[in-house]
Each structure stands twice: as structure tokens, then as C-alpha cells.
Scaffold this active site. Structure first.
Site, PDB file in Angstrom:
ATOM      1  N   ARG A 107     -28.175 141.443  12.634  1.00 54.29           N
ATOM      2  CA  ARG A 107     -27.502 142.436  13.470  1.00 54.29           C
ATOM      3  C   ARG A 107     -26.009 142.420  13.182  1.00 54.29           C
ATOM      4  NH1 ARG A 107     -30.512 141.373  19.327  1.00 54.29           N
ATOM      5  NH2 ARG A 107     -32.625 141.774  18.569  1.00 54.29           N
ATOM      6  N   SER A 199     -32.118 145.961  19.072  1.00 54.57           N
ATOM      7  CA  SER A 199     -32.723 145.673  20.366  1.00 54.57           C
ATOM      8  C   SER A 199     -31.913 146.241  21.524  1.00 54.57           C
ATOM      9  CB  SER A 199     -32.916 144.162  20.522  1.00 54.57           C
ATOM     10  OG  SER A 199     -33.664 143.860  21.678  1.00 54.57           O
ATOM     11  N   HIS A 200     -31.401 145.368  22.382  1.00 53.69           N
ATOM     12  CA  HIS A 200     -30.707 145.781  23.601  1.00 53.69           C
ATOM     13  C   HIS A 200     -29.213 145.995  23.376  1.00 53.69           C
ATOM     14  CE1 HIS A 200     -30.563 141.496  23.047  1.00 53.69           C
ATOM     15  NE2 HIS A 200     -29.541 141.400  23.856  1.00 53.69           N
ATOM     16  N   ASP A 371     -35.512 148.332  27.053  1.00 52.70           N
ATOM     17  CA  ASP A 371     -34.375 148.263  26.148  1.00 52.70           C
ATOM     18  C   ASP A 371     -34.541 149.236  24.991  1.00 52.70           C
ATOM     19  OD1 ASP A 371     -36.368 146.927  24.749  1.00 52.70           O
ATOM     20  OD2 ASP A 371     -35.017 145.413  23.944  1.00 52.70           O
ATOM     21  N   ASP A 373     -35.442 149.091  21.810  1.00 54.67           N
ATOM     22  CA  ASP A 373     -36.627 149.113  20.946  1.00 54.67           C
ATOM     23  C   ASP A 373     -37.937 148.906  21.696  1.00 54.67           C
ATOM     24  OD1 ASP A 373     -35.924 146.406  21.413  1.00 54.67           O
ATOM     25  OD2 ASP A 373     -37.032 145.762  19.649  1.00 54.67           O
ATOM     26  N   ASP A 375     -39.182 146.417  23.680  1.00 60.22           N
ATOM     27  CA  ASP A 375     -39.906 145.165  23.884  1.00 60.22           C
ATOM     28  C   ASP A 375     -39.487 144.439  25.164  1.00 60.22           C
ATOM     29  OD1 ASP A 375     -37.411 144.395  22.982  1.00 60.22           O
ATOM     30  OD2 ASP A 375     -38.149 143.083  21.379  1.00 60.22           O
ATOM     31  N   ARG A 376     -38.389 144.855  25.775  1.00 61.74           N
ATOM     32  CA  ARG A 376     -37.944 144.210  27.013  1.00 61.74           C
ATOM     33  C   ARG A 376     -38.142 145.142  28.205  1.00 61.74           C
ATOM     34  NH1 ARG A 376     -33.030 140.223  25.557  1.00 61.74           N
ATOM     35  NH2 ARG A 376     -33.371 140.072  23.307  1.00 61.74           N
ATOM     36  N   THR A 440     -36.050 129.581  22.196  1.00 67.19           N
ATOM     37  CA  THR A 440     -35.835 131.016  22.366  1.00 67.19           C
ATOM     38  C   THR A 440     -36.137 131.739  21.055  1.00 67.19           C
ATOM     39  OG1 THR A 440     -34.171 130.703  24.086  1.00 67.19           O
ATOM     40  CG2 THR A 440     -34.112 132.783  22.868  1.00 67.19           C
ATOM     41  N   GLU A 459     -40.079 135.337  28.207  1.00 66.16           N
ATOM     42  CA  GLU A 459     -38.730 134.797  28.118  1.00 66.16           C
ATOM     43  C   GLU A 459     -37.902 135.328  29.272  1.00 66.16           C
ATOM     44  OE1 GLU A 459     -38.008 134.240  23.350  1.00 66.16           O
ATOM     45  OE2 GLU A 459     -37.473 136.176  24.238  1.00 66.16           O
ATOM     46  N   SER A 461     -35.146 136.491  29.130  1.00 73.29           N
ATOM     47  CA  SER A 461     -34.349 137.631  28.669  1.00 73.29           C
ATOM     48  C   SER A 461     -35.134 138.930  28.769  1.00 73.29           C
ATOM     49  CB  SER A 461     -33.882 137.395  27.226  1.00 73.29           C
ATOM     50  OG  SER A 461     -34.975 137.095  26.385  1.00 73.29           O
ATOM     51  N   LYS A 472     -43.071 140.808  22.287  1.00 70.72           N
ATOM     52  CA  LYS A 472     -43.002 141.154  23.698  1.00 70.72           C
ATOM     53  C   LYS A 472     -43.151 142.654  23.832  1.00 70.72           C
ATOM     54  CE  LYS A 472     -37.986 140.348  23.378  1.00 70.72           C
ATOM     55  NZ  LYS A 472     -37.934 139.402  22.258  1.00 70.72           N
TER      56      LYS A 472
END
Length: 643
Positions: A107, A199-200, A371, A373, A375-376, A440, A459, A461, A472
Site C-alpha cells: 500500500r 482496504s479501509h 470498508d 473492499d 471485507d470489514r 494480526t 479480528e 479491526s 473476512k
């Protein structure tokens, strides 16, 4: 003949436009010389994919078992585009520093990725890390729709074609949620997938972009594989490219090419269809539709689902509106935007404040956010009653019988990341299931799932998932919660209170200090590790706010994988007190610049389960700040984000 064939004609002007800013940087040599150079490079590295990613046979057996109920959209008849024969070219390049993947890939800021050959170098290294397995393989490509996603996807198509890949499954417009990528890899027996996401993290030309590789089990590449990628990025001298390959990824269809005498296929697929079918396999969607509509309860379930202008928008529309029959007023921000419409797509109380305020002021039964993508997830109940990710995992574990998938496939063990509160441990103990504590990073759950020892994990997060894929899964988590609500007939707050009455409560919070100077943060971690591992620290007592905590153990967490015996060290500083309370401090590997310090506070109460979390946790927070000297080293008097 049902399929239509079209002849794709490339003009010199189109070829020039397709390369854009990369054209001046490309130096050409003969294809024969290119192949010889790549061959020598592979021999010198000697990387074998089979030794880095999970083995195929256990995954294949599971796919075979499920094949009767799963049919990928890639088998549908779609328009076929044929093209002329094309050739691979070799482009000279030099390494960039800092292309070491973190816990979820590489990233960086967009301006870093668009430097000449920067993305090309990393993609080539990622493909080369697969070794001989890459030739003739199938890969999945897609991302969260953030700025530079579509351009990167098209570039990956041209690089993959030049490196012997046989087939690509590409999400329409380059869009695939991370859970969808994992599912597509597994059910199409792909070698892996390239996921374009940060991601986020925020998106846009001034913000973040990311690339990560998922292995053939559908999960994030393990440490050995990402270490190989990094090594290759430090040695790279060239990458391969099919300059003239043009593909319109905005239209679903199959394009076939001849690359130096070898077939190459690009299948642009509907981004949602396969994932929808998987959810229909896992959940009783008809029963959930009746629950959402109010057919049984007499009152429709009032939802507020916020896709935060990320990749989940199309999935939310298809699943919550069409499949479950919710009204359009129940969903917001469902159009994926390159900059997420100015939103920071991180589903927590700080960045999803609009959702929290709306639910707090309205008559909503459940609120949820995802988020960038997909997954959260964050779950809140009536009046914005907040469900911590640790509690969310524990509640779902307790009520797995509410989900048909687990009735069919059984319940194996549970797992959580080390910083996550230990609420699920108590459920596992009660149910007689194994519980694993891992570092993690979702990649650490994959081996346990493949070995049949794990079916549910999470997780702190805001990540929750099961063994239906190896990532996730935000939408899965919300459907799981709706299933629990339907099963119990209770609202979210009542479900939590009942759960706490059985198991007790883990009060939990996380403080994030984002984009801090790296050197002082590293010094802080070194200083704290020396403090907590010094003789006499164990057994020492700390007091604050009328409470006293006595240290039971303290270390820099390490983990030995029970399946392959691989070891991960230095995974976070951990202080465990005699009453089960914990302090954890980590430097995060998911940021794009600087350092992010994460401070985790976990306090267990057996009886006093209805207290205010901020009040209950304040004594331990003060002790943590004292021991870590965090304000001194970061120069921050307050965290950027509190969850």
C-alpha cells in the site's frame, strides 16, 4: 450459434493511447532474448510456488464436494471477442526501494504507484514469485474501484498475458470485492488472484492504492510468498508486456488472443453473480426475506446499510434490495467511486459517523457499514448501540445453529487475532471447541481452515468471517447477524445483554495514532519491550482510578502455526494481568505512509457487564499510556481514532 464473434482491430493510435505515460519508458528487445532473460532470472531465484502457497489437493477435495451446488458465471455463454496474434515484449527496468508487502499487500500513495515502471515492477515480481506454476494458469483480477484501479487492472492483463498465464477472470470495470475474489479463486480452481485495494484507507489521486496477491486457497499470500515478492522487487531488471493487447473491461464477455502461438483468454465477469450464489448457499434467504419484510413479526426490519461508496454497493443492492426485499431507503452510498465520494471507507465509530448519527436519531433495528473492499463491517443496533468486533465474533459463534451452512458442514474450532478481546474463547470453552490465538493478518487463519480445524474467526479491526472463503467478509457478517436476530426474535442490544449474562463481558477499546513519525515509534517499541521483558516486571502491580492490576505475563507475541510449524515473531507487545485484562501495543503494517500505533485495552468483568465502556476502561488506559510513554514518543495527546 449462440455466441457472437467480433474481430478486434488495433490501430497504431489506439496502441499509443493504451500505454499512455508508460510509452516513453518502454525499451524493446526481441522476444527470444526476453524469454532467455526471464528463464535465467527464474533459475537464479529458484522460487517454487508449491512451497510458498497452500497445497492443491485439500482445496480440490472441498471444491469437488461443493461442485454439485455451485456453478460459476464463467461457464455461462457470453460474447466472444477474437483478436490477431500478438507478441510479448521485454521492458528494461530498475528496482524501487520499499516494495515490501505488509500484512495485506503493498500500500502506497497513488502518486507512488504511477511512477514509471513502479506498478509494473511489483506485478511482475508477484507473478514471478509463482514460479513454474504460473505457466498455463488461471488468475482472478479485481479491486475496490478506487482511483487507478481500472488502469492497473488493464495493465495487469497485459503483463499476465506476456508471462504465460492462460486465463484471467476480471471483474466488470475492474470491480470485485475481496471476499468475491476469494470465492472466485476457490471455485474456479485458479492459481490465485491479484486484488487491487488499499482496504479501509482513503482513495483518490492524492490518497492510497494497493495490490495484494491471494493464493489458490483464496486467502492472502503467506509470509514466505510475500518475502519472495519483496526479494524479487529488489533484483528486478525487466518485466514482460503485451503492448498491443486491448481489452474493454467495462463489458461482460470473453476475449481470446494468440500470444506468440499460445492461447490467452480474458473473461470479464459480472462482479456480483457468483458471490450472490454463495450467500444463497450459506443462508436461508427465503426465511430472511420473510423476516426482513415483517411477514412473521408483523413489522418490517428497519435497516440502514452504508456501503460508503466502496465496492460493496452493487452487492448491497443485489442482496439486500433484490434478494431480501428491503426498501431503497434502507441502503445508502451504494455507488463505487474512485475517491469514495470523499468518505473515509473505514467502518468504525469515527469514519462512519453519518451512519451512527442517523441510527441514533431514527427508528432503526440494525445499522451496518463496510470498508472500501468489502471485507470489514461494523454492526450497531437501535439508537446506535455499538457491537464491538470481539463481541460480534463471540455472538455469531454462540448462534451458529442459526446459519444453515454450519448445520450442513458442522462446527470446528474458533480463532481470533492476538489483539482481539478473548470473548470468543469463552464460547469455545463452553462448546468444547478449539480456540486459536494468531497474529494480526487474515492469512494466519487459512492453514487452520484448510486443515479442518477452524470454521469461524475474527479480528478486532472489524473483520469477521468463516471457512466459506479465506478472507473476512463484511456482507456475510451482516447476514449472519440478521440470521441471529431472526433465530432469537430479539434486537441487537438484548442479544448482547443476554450473551454477557452467560459469559461475562470483555470491555474493549482500540486507540489508533495514525501517520506518526516512524523512527520515534520504533524507539518507543524498543524501549517498551525492554521494560516489559526486564527481570521483575512480571508480578509488578499498577494502580489507577481505584483499581490495581498485577502483571501475570509480558512478551513480544510470537506464533507457531500448528499446521506447518512456521513461526511468526515480534507480533506485538503484550501485557497480561492476573484478572485476564490485557494491554497490547502494535505498529500496524496496513498504512501507506508513516507509522500507525495501535493501543488495545481489554478488560474482563464477570458480573459488572452493563457499565459504560469508557469508564470501565479508563484506569487501564491510563496505565497503558504510562508504561508505553506513547504521548512522549508520538507527540500526540490524543488518538486519531478510537474504536
Amino acid at each position: 450459434m449462440d455466441e457472437q464473434a467480433y474481430l478486434l482491430i488495433h490501430t497504431p493510435q489506439a496502441l499509443l493511447m493504451s500505454e499512455g505515460q508508460h510509452a516513453p519508458m518502454i525499451a524493446l528487445i526481441s522476444v527470444v532474448a526476453a524469454e532467455a532473460l526471464v528463464h535465467r532470472a527464474r533459475l537464479s531465484v529458484g522460487v517454487e510456488f508449491a512451497s510458498l502457497c497452500p497445497t492443491r489437493h485439500s482445496i480440490f477435495n472441498e471444491r469437488k464436494r461443493r461442485s454439485s451446488s455451485w456453478k460459476s458465471t464463467s461457464s455461462r455463454k457470453t460474447p466472444v471477442v477474437s483478436s490477431m496474434s500478438l507478441s510479448a515484449e521485454t521492458v528494461q527496468t530498475t528496482p524501487y526501494e520499499g516494495q515490501k508487502p505488509g500484512t495485506s499487500g503493498l500500500r502506497k500513495k497513488v502518486k507512488v504507484f504511477v511512477q514509471p515502471n513502479y506498478t509494473e515492477n511489483f506485478v511482475q515480481a508477484t507473478l514471478s514469485a509463482n514460479g513454474a506454476a504460473l505457466t498455463g494458469s488461471t488468475l482472478v483480477v479485481g479491486g475496490d474501484g478506487r482511483y487507478y484501479c481500472k488502469e492497473a487492472a488493464e495493465l495487469i492483463v497485459r503483463i499476465a498475458a506476456a508471462n504465460g498465464v492462460s486465463k484471467l477472470l476480471v471483474g466488470q470495470n475492474g470491480i470485485l470485492s475481496t471476499p468475491a475474489v476469494s470465492s472466485l479463486i476457490r471455485h474456479n480452481k485458479a492459481l490465485g488472484g491479484i486484488v487491487l485495494t488499499a482496504s479501509h484507507n482513503p482513495g483518490g489521486p492524492e490518497n492510497d492504492f494497493g495490490i495484494k496477491f491471494n493464493c489458490e486457497n483464496g486467502g492472502p499470500a503467506p509470509d514466505a510468498f510475500t518475502n519472495s515478492i519483496h526479494k524479487l522487487t529488489t533484483e528486478i531488471k525487466e518485466y514482460k508486456l503485451v503492448r498491443g493487447l486491448q481489452i474493454d473491461i467495462s463489458k461482460v464477455g470473453v476475449s481470446t488472443f494468440d500470444i506468440a502461438g499460445k492461447p490467452f483468454t480474458v473473461n470479464v465477469i459480472d462482479s456480483v453473480a457468483d458471490y450472490l450464489r454463495l450467500m444463497e448457499e450459506i443462508f436461508d434467504m427465503a426465511k430472511l426475506k420473510e423476516f426482513v419484510s415483517g411477514k412473521v413479526t408483523g413489522k418490517p426490519l428497519k435497516m440502514r446499510i452504508d456501503a460508503m461508496n466502496g465496492v460493496t454497493g452493487p452487492y448491497v443492492n443485489e442482496i439486500f434490495l433484490k434478494s431480501l426485499g428491503a426498501s431503497e431507503s434502507c441502503v445508502v452510498h451504494t455507488t463505487p467511486l474512485p475517491d469514495f465520494g470523499g468518505l473515509h471507507p473505514d467502518p468504525n465509530l469515527t469514519y462512519a459517523k453519518d451512519l451512527v448519527d442517523t441510527v441514533a436519531q431514527g427508528d432503526y433495528d440494525i445499522g451496518a457499514a463496510f470498508d472500501g473492499d468489502g471485507d470489514r463491517n461494523m454492526i450497531i443496533g437501535q439508537k446506535a448501540f455499538f457491537v464491538t468486533p470481539s463481541d460480534s465474533l463471540a455472538v455469531i459463534a454462540h448462534y451458529l445453529e442459526a446459519i444453515p451452512y454450519f448445520k450442513r458442514n458442522g462446527v470446528q474450532g474458533f480463532a481470533r487475532s492476538m489483539p482481539t478481546a478473548s470473548a470468543v474463547d469463552l464460547v469455545g470453552k463452553k462448546l468444547g471447541k478449539e480456540v486459536f490465538e494468531v497474529p494480526t493478518g487474515w492469512k494466519y487463519f487459512g492453514n487452520l481452515m484448510d486443515a479442518g480445524r477452524l470454521c469461524l474467526c475474527g479480528e478486532e479491526s472489524f473483520g469477521t468471517g468463516s471457512n466459506h472463503i479465506r478472507e473476512k467478509d463484511g456482507i456475510w457478517a451482516v447476514l449472519a447477524w440478521i440470521s441471529v436476530m431472526q433465530h432469537t426474535g430479539k434486537g441487537i442490544e438484548d442479544i448482547l445483554k443476554q450473551h454477557w449474562s452467560i459469559y461475562g463481558r470483555n470491555y474493549f477499546t482500540r486507540y489508533d495514532y495514525e501517520e506518526c513519525a516512524s523512527d520515534p515509534c520504533n524507539e518507543m517499541m524498543d524501549t517498551m519491550e525492554k521494560t516489559i521483558t526486564a527481570a521483575g516486571f512480571v508480578g509488578k502491580s499498577f494502580s489507577s482510578g481505584g483499581k490495581t492490576y498485577r502483571v501475570k505475563e509480558a512478551d513480544n507475541f510470537s506464533y507457531t502455526d500448528p499446521v506447518d510449524k512456521s513461526v511468526a515473531t515480534k507480533q506485538g507487545l503484550r501485557i497480561v494481568f492476573e484478572d485476564g485484562s490485557r494491554i497490547v501495543v502494535r505498529l500496524s503494517g496496513t498504512g501507506s505512509s508513516g507509522a500507525t500505533v495501535r493501543l488495545y485495552i481489554d478488560s474482563y468483568e464477570k458480573e459488572n457487564v452493563l457499565g459504560q465502556a469508557s469508564v470501565m476502561l479508563k484506569p487501564l488506559i491510563d496505565i497503558a499510556l504510562e508504561i508505553s510513554q506513547l504521548p512522549k514518543f508520538t507527540g500526540r495527546n490524543a488518538p486519531t481514532v478510537i474504536t
